[in-house]
Enzyme design. Structure first.
Site, PDB file in Angstrom:
ATOM      1  N   SER A 133       0.786  -0.851   0.111  1.00 52.02           N
ATOM      2  CA  SER A 133       0.059  -0.125   0.174  1.00 52.02           C
ATOM      3  C   SER A 133       0.729   1.201   0.040  1.00 52.02           C
ATOM      4  O   SER A 133       2.241   1.036  -0.199  1.00 52.02           O
ATOM      5  CB  SER A 133      -1.039  -0.157   1.167  1.00 52.02           C
ATOM      6  OG  SER A 133      -0.078   0.372   2.378  1.00 52.02           O
ATOM      7  N   LYS A 134       0.124   2.219   0.132  1.00 51.27           N
ATOM      8  CA  LYS A 134       0.980   3.755  -0.143  1.00 51.27           C
ATOM      9  C   LYS A 134       1.971   4.051   1.221  1.00 51.27           C
ATOM     10  O   LYS A 134       2.998   4.205   1.302  1.00 51.27           O
ATOM     11  CB  LYS A 134      -0.383   4.594   0.351  1.00 51.27           C
ATOM     12  CG  LYS A 134      -0.813   5.453  -0.978  1.00 51.27           C
ATOM     13  CD  LYS A 134      -1.474   6.554  -0.955  1.00 51.27           C
ATOM     14  CE  LYS A 134      -2.385   6.350  -2.004  1.00 51.27           C
ATOM     15  NZ  LYS A 134      -3.744   6.700  -2.336  1.00 51.27           N
TER      16      LYS A 134
END
Ligand code: GLU
Length: 508
Positions: free
Chosen positions: A273-274
């Protein structure tokens, strides 16, 4: 309804898979323009593209932008740009059209409404007047009692009176799809047979009260109307699959095949994810990764050609690709391996092309290369290419090739204090004074004569020269750097090194 069917050229509801215009493979990548393309969805796009190319099929780009609040034109533009940069050209899409458009869901809202009405007519969906607040309250209550939340179906059989009352209260209905009890089986190409119990699903919304279609509904309709044969996507969509199969059946569409790709995890074994640095394609592009290296790396995230070989040209990946060889288990994103792969591609790339793509990165370091000789530039690129892992690492060499003065690193200063360093550098200075430039041959002769004369081991000979020339203790080959640097600059650098040797430290 019939009018609408004609206008949008909708296939007959009862059409079978054999009735499709052709048996050609048709796959799609369907990003929501709510963020950057990242390793995860880029891999999905790539595997769809690969499958289409392998099977001689069509690769379709569809923009799933029904969530108007979160979607943006900017992200759509960036996604398209990044896909082009990776070389994942599509055969049909919002920019180039095709026979199954429009390819943006926001332009297809009327189609979804028509199908929702059709399901109501068929008794397979109903108007639901429950408000978000009411739904949330009931949800929380169920959760509080330790029960998995699911819509209780209270609007399924509303009386006419109740309906009118809700309408008069100003409630705008959503449309819910009726989920009957039973099991749904998915024969997934990658995951195998999976059964879902419909009891856990509950009637779900297909059209919100603002008349916007839900993801599941829009996707099913578009996949059918666009004649998608294989749905290849991340396994995070597996829970959506039974809903989509039920809708697909209710609408009488031919069933597509499913292939759910294993999740990509970070090193911490958390879903990528980010939080994990460097996962957006924008970032990787700016960092100077090559699209071909990225594709090679992505191909191995959840797929394997078999054998040990990891550097595989794209044509071979296409030839060898099969969904059956995609792995069931999670793939781990390893940025160091991607860097290593990138360095291999940099090393083997056509020099002219490498020079072209490095130019913006050199300019980005503030270098004006307008008047720089192209031949010199290519030799310089060829000199550093073995030492860089990404294109941005060119910044490590800017001062050596484009600067006059260089800073000598701490370790370098220590090395110049070595007793023999001063004599080595003096000998180099004398040689430079004698010639117009230090060509490769002159360099070879120069170092072998110093070596013989001073009886030095390699390290004590080359290190002072390297430090004098580059300010560092590591770097590209000296015989290749010398010919690229002007005589006056060489002299300046050796003089500076001599100053260090002779303890003139206040200059540093
Ligand atoms: N818009 C969905 C996403 O970006 C597509 C899911 C699908 O491929 O069905 O995740």
């Amino acid at each position: 309804m019939m009018e609408m069917l004609k206008r949008y050229n909708l296939p007959n509801r009862r059409s079978k898979i054999e009735d499709r215009k052709s048996n050609k493979v048709r796959v799609r990548f369907a990003p929501s323009p709510t963020g950057y393309l990242h390793i995860g969805n880029a891999r999905t796009a790539f595997f769809n593209w690969l499958y289409a190319r392998k099977e001689g099929g069509n690769f379709i780009l569809r923009i799933e932008d029904t969530d108007r609040g979160r979607s943006s034109e900017r992200f759509e533009r960036i996604i398209l740009e990044d896909m082009r940069w990776m070389g994942l050209e599509w055969d049909e899409g919002p920019d180039c059209g095709g026979g199954f458009g429009p390819y943006r869901q926001s332009e297809r809202l009327n189609i979804y409404k028509e199908y929702a009405s059709q399901l109501i007519e068929d008794g397979k969906a109903y108007n639901c007047y429950c408000t978000p607040d009411e739904l949330e309250k009931r949800r929380d209550e169920l959760l509080g009692r330790g029960i998995a939340p699911k819509y209780d179906g209270r609007c399924r059989n509303l009386s006419e009176k109740e309906r009118i009352r809700y309408e008069e209260e100003g409630r705008r209905p959503a449309i819910r799809f009726i989920v009957e009890e039973g099991m749904v089986e998915v024969d997934d190409i990658i995951k195998g047979n999976i059964s879902f119990n419909c009891n856990t699903i509950g009637d779900f919304i297909i059209l919100r009260s603002d008349s916007v279609a839900s993801y599941n509904f829009a996707a099913v309709i578009d996949d059918a109307l666009m004649e998608i044969t294989h749905i290849i996507r991340g396994e995070d969509h597996l829970p959506n699959t039974p809903r989509q199969i039920l809708l697909n059946r209710a609408l009488g569409f031919p069933p597509p095949m499913f292939a759910h790709l294993s999740t990509i995890m970070g090193h911490d074994r958390m879903q990528l994810s980010k939080r994990h640095n460097g996962v957006s394609i924008e970032y990787l592009k700016k960092k100077g990764f090559l699209p071909e290296a990225l594709l090679n790396y992505l191909s191995l995230l959840g797929w394997s050609p078999g054998g040990e070989v990891e550097i595989i040209p794209l044509e071979d990946i296409i030839k060898r690709f099969s969904l059956e060889r995609a792995s069931k288990g999670a793939a781990i994103f390893d940025p160091d391996k991607l860097k290593w792969m990138n360095s291999i591609y940099i090393r083997n790339m056509d020099l002219e092309r490498l020079t072209d793509i490095l130019i913006p990165f050199i300019r980005g370091e503030g270098v004006d290369i307008e008047g720089v000789d192209r031949g010199w530039l290519e030799r310089m690129v060829d000199t550093i290419r073995d030492n860089i892992e990404t294109l941005t690492s060119v910044s490590d060499y800017i001062d050596i090739f484009f600067g006059t003065d260089i800073n000598i690193c701490k370790e370098g200063i220590a090395l110049l204090k070595d007793n023999s360093a001063i004599d080595v550098i003096k000998a180099v200075r004398d040689e430079i004074r004698e010639v117009d430039s230090i060509t490769h041959d002159i360099y070879i002769k120069m170092v072998s004569s110093i070596k013989k004369r001073m009886k030095l081991e390699d390290k004590r000979l080359f290190m002072p020269i390297r430090v004098a020339l580059t300010g560092r203790t590591k770097g590209p080959r000296l015989d290749r750097i010398f010919p690229l640097i002007d005589k006056e600059i060489l002299l300046k650098r050796v003089d500076k090194a001599l100053d260090v040797c002779t303890q003139n430290l206040e200059k540093f």
